[in-house]
Write an enzyme that holds these catalytic residues in place. Structure first.
Site, PDB file in Angstrom:
ATOM      1  N   CYS A   2       0.815  -1.204   0.000  1.00  0.00           N
ATOM      2  CA  CYS A   2       0.000   0.000   0.000  1.00  0.00           C
ATOM      3  C   CYS A   2       0.855   1.263   0.000  1.00  0.00           C
ATOM      4  CB  CYS A   2      -0.955   0.086   1.185  1.00  0.00           C
ATOM      5  SG  CYS A   2      -2.091  -1.286   1.239  1.00  0.00           S
ATOM      6  N   ARG A  27       4.422  -0.517  -4.298  1.00  0.00           N
ATOM      7  CA  ARG A  27       4.003  -0.918  -2.957  1.00  0.00           C
ATOM      8  C   ARG A  27       2.721  -1.736  -2.953  1.00  0.00           C
ATOM      9  NH1 ARG A  27       6.750   2.191   0.779  1.00  0.00           N
ATOM     10  NH2 ARG A  27       5.247   1.649   2.382  1.00  0.00           N
ATOM     11  N   TRP A  74      -2.372  -3.132  -1.653  1.00  0.00           N
ATOM     12  CA  TRP A  74      -1.975  -4.539  -1.645  1.00  0.00           C
ATOM     13  C   TRP A  74      -2.857  -5.159  -0.561  1.00  0.00           C
ATOM     14  CZ3 TRP A  74      -0.012  -7.982   1.991  1.00  0.00           C
ATOM     15  CH2 TRP A  74       0.532  -9.180   1.479  1.00  0.00           C
ATOM     16  N   ASN A 100      -1.974   2.464   5.297  1.00  0.00           N
ATOM     17  CA  ASN A 100      -0.996   1.414   4.995  1.00  0.00           C
ATOM     18  C   ASN A 100      -0.673   0.733   6.318  1.00  0.00           C
ATOM     19  OD1 ASN A 100       2.601   1.658   4.407  1.00  0.00           O
ATOM     20  ND2 ASN A 100       1.291  -0.119   4.252  1.00  0.00           N
ATOM     21  N   GLY A 101      -0.905  -0.574   6.394  1.00  0.00           N
ATOM     22  CA  GLY A 101      -0.642  -1.298   7.637  1.00  0.00           C
ATOM     23  C   GLY A 101      -1.770  -2.264   7.925  1.00  0.00           C
ATOM     24  N   GLU A 496      17.923 -18.784  -3.883  1.00  0.00           N
ATOM     25  CA  GLU A 496      17.547 -17.560  -4.599  1.00  0.00           C
ATOM     26  C   GLU A 496      17.017 -17.899  -6.001  1.00  0.00           C
ATOM     27  OE1 GLU A 496      16.892 -14.697  -3.833  1.00  0.00           O
ATOM     28  OE2 GLU A 496      17.121 -13.460  -5.610  1.00  0.00           O
ATOM     29  N   LYS A 500      13.268 -16.967  -7.297  1.00  0.00           N
ATOM     30  CA  LYS A 500      12.993 -16.164  -8.505  1.00  0.00           C
ATOM     31  C   LYS A 500      12.008 -16.908  -9.400  1.00  0.00           C
ATOM     32  CE  LYS A 500      14.108 -13.005  -7.501  1.00  0.00           C
ATOM     33  NZ  LYS A 500      14.875 -12.555  -6.393  1.00  0.00           N
ATOM     34  N   GLU A 503       8.435 -16.828  -7.796  1.00  0.00           N
ATOM     35  CA  GLU A 503       7.697 -15.566  -7.678  1.00  0.00           C
ATOM     36  C   GLU A 503       7.269 -14.975  -9.004  1.00  0.00           C
ATOM     37  OE1 GLU A 503       9.813 -12.507  -5.516  1.00  0.00           O
ATOM     38  OE2 GLU A 503      11.689 -13.063  -6.444  1.00  0.00           O
ATOM     39  N   HIS A 519      18.573 -36.995   1.693  1.00  0.00           N
ATOM     40  CA  HIS A 519      17.805 -37.133   2.937  1.00  0.00           C
ATOM     41  C   HIS A 519      16.318 -36.904   2.711  1.00  0.00           C
ATOM     42  CE1 HIS A 519      21.476 -37.522   5.210  1.00  0.00           C
ATOM     43  NE2 HIS A 519      21.946 -36.473   4.550  1.00  0.00           N
ATOM     44  N   LYS A 620       6.433  -4.772  -3.718  1.00  0.00           N
ATOM     45  CA  LYS A 620       7.878  -4.568  -3.610  1.00  0.00           C
ATOM     46  C   LYS A 620       8.321  -4.330  -2.170  1.00  0.00           C
ATOM     47  CE  LYS A 620      11.887  -3.872  -5.532  1.00  0.00           C
ATOM     48  NZ  LYS A 620      12.551  -5.145  -5.836  1.00  0.00           N
TER      49      LYS A 620
HETATM   50  C1  F6R Z   1      12.216 -11.392  -3.790  1.00  0.00           C
HETATM   51  C2  F6R Z   1      11.964 -10.197  -3.040  1.00  0.00           C
HETATM   52  C3  F6R Z   1      11.579 -10.315  -1.608  1.00  0.00           C
HETATM   53  C4  F6R Z   1      12.388  -9.308  -0.771  1.00  0.00           C
HETATM   54  C5  F6R Z   1      11.904  -9.307   0.684  1.00  0.00           C
HETATM   55  C6  F6R Z   1      12.735  -8.378   1.534  1.00  0.00           C
HETATM   56  O1  F6R Z   1      12.570 -11.109  -5.095  1.00  0.00           O
HETATM   57  O2  F6R Z   1      12.053  -9.120  -3.549  1.00  0.00           O
HETATM   58  O3  F6R Z   1      11.772 -11.598  -1.135  1.00  0.00           O
HETATM   59  O4  F6R Z   1      13.729  -9.639  -0.853  1.00  0.00           O
HETATM   60  O5  F6R Z   1      10.572  -8.915   0.740  1.00  0.00           O
HETATM   61  O6  F6R Z   1      12.648  -7.069   1.082  1.00  0.00           O
HETATM   62  P1  F6R Z   1      13.698  -5.975   1.490  1.00  0.00           P
HETATM   63  O7  F6R Z   1      15.010  -6.373   0.915  1.00  0.00           O
HETATM   64  O8  F6R Z   1      13.177  -4.721   0.875  1.00  0.00           O
HETATM   65  O9  F6R Z   1      13.733  -5.926   2.976  1.00  0.00           O
END
Ligand code: F6R
Length: 625
Positions: A2, A27, A74, A100-101, A496, A500, A503, A519, A620
């Site tokens: 948000c 956001r 969001w 937001n929250g 990682e 990727k 997501e 295991h 994000k």
């Molecule tokens: C994955 C991604 C999220 C962030 C996570 C932490 O691509 O973007 O997993 O890494 O939400 O976010 P930050 O780094 O902003 O604390």
């Protein structure tokens, strides 16, 4: 999670609010809305979908008025829909709220308000606040907001307007970011992130938790929760708004992947010097500071050098970078490290004593769990450091010292370039402490420095393989599950790579330490399970062990995609597809091995027709728990 923006001044608020919302869309992007007051009459427009849908709506409706609020959502409580989009209004329609929250006690408050006759028209927690303000409103909006806040539990950034006081915006913060912008000639703004307002002013005030601000064209007034006036420092934004454009790339994510040679270089620039054989991290300069427990301690690099133990706190991709940090600090520096998921650390008795230094790693600097865990660590007397991308963000401000990533704005929801910047900073710190503690001698510092400066051009070389990687993605796009395996410094890269793929391609993928396969996960291996091995040559025996793991997969008809070192012919023979990366120091390999996996996920998502930059259900900046 948000984004909020508000404007009060002499101009038409709507275009300013809409422009700001576009900058805040990272956001959240499931619904959006705008409210403005003109000639003492409130108008509200909202819709499901992105800001562009809201813009289309605004074009038709011609909204005027020089005071306005906007919101991009969001969803937390209530599905993404027009009905649940903000702003939310009270029964009379005179009070409008953006939020937001999360209001944690919303259910009991809703019952209380419904018993008093309030009628709700959404499923959100936010709407409670509009009704609470209405309940307490007796001609004084600021007072009503204060009284409403006293009943609310949870995290919030609120902005409120009232038709009966059309010359005011009242906003409040607890746990979610809010910044006030001081414009020219009686113009004031409020937003979740300065990027939404920097086009109008560079003079800002960061609101702290429990503070409430009232904006009017005649000025602003910040009060604490007891309505006592608070003196606030006006800060000057010195950074400039990056050109937020795709620069000819089809997506921000692709642009950001391709920016990595530059962003990795930028993380080192002015910090690592080949000529002087020197490393300097200005943000880690040590200062004596009073801590919450009444002790005086040195912060910055000193806190890392003296630490008997380091705890790294982060979420998601940043957590993966933290895990690489653990391997670097323990392998090279012999300092015990624990890497904690912030969401877990904050609610358990994570052990932080006076000899522990806590590092928060975060792209946004606003992740609610990471911020809360840092606050908790501070109350336990720890020195905290922030490795953050967003300048002036809450984590950057909350920690005692820190290092900025200098990666520029990351717009693609999936983190790419900031991950490699985080790993690069961790490598610099390893080198710096190793040098200071004389664990790494000068000759070795030289060799590692050389290797670090080679990384940007090595990444450049990998990026040239994007078409080959796309072809591999094409071959595997119909598989529903993937396993990612790596060891040592490349175990976090397996995590990682899998994240990727999950997501943005919505394909199920798991990352594991390669040797853990036997295991359990080995039971999954058959011809329908592609396994991505990160199997670069290493100075220790790890490489040989990984080759054995590859054989184990092959003998069970598994499909092997390998990320291997250039010139390794053996891997070519045992794998179904290979992407090679140049050779470097072992602890720097994650800076190279992650790139093909970012591209693999990107191409896979594109081939499957997904919105790469705005994957479903994600946002994000995760400013809610
Ligand atoms: C994955 C991604 C999220 C962030 C996570 C932490 O691509 O973007 O997993 O890494 O939400 O976010 P930050 O780094 O902003 O604390």
């Amino acid at each position: 999670m948000c984004g909020i923006i508000g404007y009060i001044g002499s101009k038409n608020a709507t275009p300013i609010v809409l422009e700001g919302l576009k900058k805040l869309e990272y956001r959240g992007y499931d619904s959006a809305g705008i409210a403005s007051i003109d000639k003492d009459k409130m108008s509200i427009l909202k819709c499901k979908g992105r800001i562009r849908e809201l813009s289309n709506l605004v074009k038709k409706e011609h909204l005027t008025g020089s005071v306005g609020l906007g919101h991009t959502r969001w969803a937390t409580h209530g599905e993404p829909s027009e009905r649940n989009a903000h702003p939310h209004v009270s029964c009379s329609g005179k009070v409008a709220v953006v939020h937001n929250g999360i209001i944690e006690n919303y259910a009991s408050l809703r019952t209380l308000l419904e018993d008093e006759g309030h009628k709700f028209s959404s499923d959100t927690d936010t709407e409670i606040f509009a009704h609470l303000v209405e309940k307490f409103y007796h001609g004084n909006l600021l007072k009503a907001v204060h009284e409403a806040l006293a009943l609310v539990e949870g995290a919030y950034a609120f902005a409120v307007m009232c038709e009966d006081e059309p010359d005011k915006i009242v906003a409040a913060r607890f746990g979610s970011p809010l910044v006030i912008g001081i414009g020219k000639k009686g113009e004031y703004l409020i937003a979740s992130d300065p990027i939404a307002i920097v086009a109008h002013t560079r003079q800002v005030i960061y609101l702290a938790d429990n503070e409430v601000v009232m904006l009017q064209t005649s000025g602003y007034r910040v009060t604490d929760r007891d309505n006592v006036e608070v003196e606030k420092e006006v800060e000057n934004i010195t950074w400039s708004l990056d050109k937020i454009s795709k620069d000819g790339f089809s997506h921000y994510m692709l642009k950001e992947i391709f920016e990595q040679p530059q962003t990795i270089y930028d993380a080192m620039r002015g910090r690592l010097s080949k000529e002087k054989n020197d490393i300097r991290l200005g943000g880690l300069e040590s200062h004596l500071k009073w801590l919450n427990k009444g002790e005086k301690k040195t912060t910055g690099l000193d806190a890392l050098i003296k630490a008997k133990r380091i705890v790294i706190i982060a979420c998601g991709t940043s957590w993966h970078a933290g895990l690489i940090g653990e391997y670097m600090f323990e392998n090279v520096l012999h300092i015990p490290v624990e890497v904690e998921y912030a969401s877990e650390a904050r609610y358990r008795n994570f052990i932080v004593d006076k000899d522990t230094t806590v590092i928060a790693i975060s792209q946004s600097g606003e992740t609610a769990d990471t911020l809360a865990a840092i606050k908790e660590a501070k109350t336990r007397g720890a020195i905290t450091l922030g490795f953050v991308n967003t300048v002036g963000s809450s984590i950057a401000r909350e920690t005692h010292a820190g290092v900025y990533l200098h990666a520029g704005s990351e717009i693609g929801v999936a983190s790419t370039k900031t991950f490699t910047s985080q790993v690069c900073i961790l490598a610099l710190i390893t080198l710096l402490i190793g040098k200071k503690k004389r664990i790494i001698d000068d000759k070795r510092v030289n060799t590692i420095t050389e290797a670090l400066f080679n990384i940007p051009q090595q990444v450049e070389k990998i990026l040239k393989k994007t078409n080959d990687i796309r072809e591999i993605a094409k071959r595997y796009m119909d598989f529903n599950n993937f396993l990612y395996l790596g060891r040592g410094y490349n175990f976090p890269i397996a995590l990682e790579g899998a994240l990727k793929l999950k997501e943005i391609s919505y394909i199920h993928a798991e990352g594991y330490p390669a040797a853990e396969m036997k295991h359990g996960p080995i039971a999954l291996i058959d011809k329908n399970m592609p396994v991505v091995f990160i199997a670069t040559d290493t100075e220790d025996q790890i490489y040989q062990k990984i080759i054995s793991n590859i054989q184990e997969v092959k003998s069970r008809e598994g499909q092997v995609i390998a990320i291997a070192s250039e010139g390794n012919e053996l891997i070519e023979k045992v794998s179904d597809a290979v992407i090679t990366v140049p050779k470097t120091e072992d602890f720097l390999t994650p800076l190279l091995t992650v790139t093909p996996l970012q591209l693999f996920a990107y191409h896979m998502a594109l081939l499957k027709g997904h919105d790469v930059d705005k994957p479903r259900n994600l946002a994000k900046s995760v400013t809610v728990e």
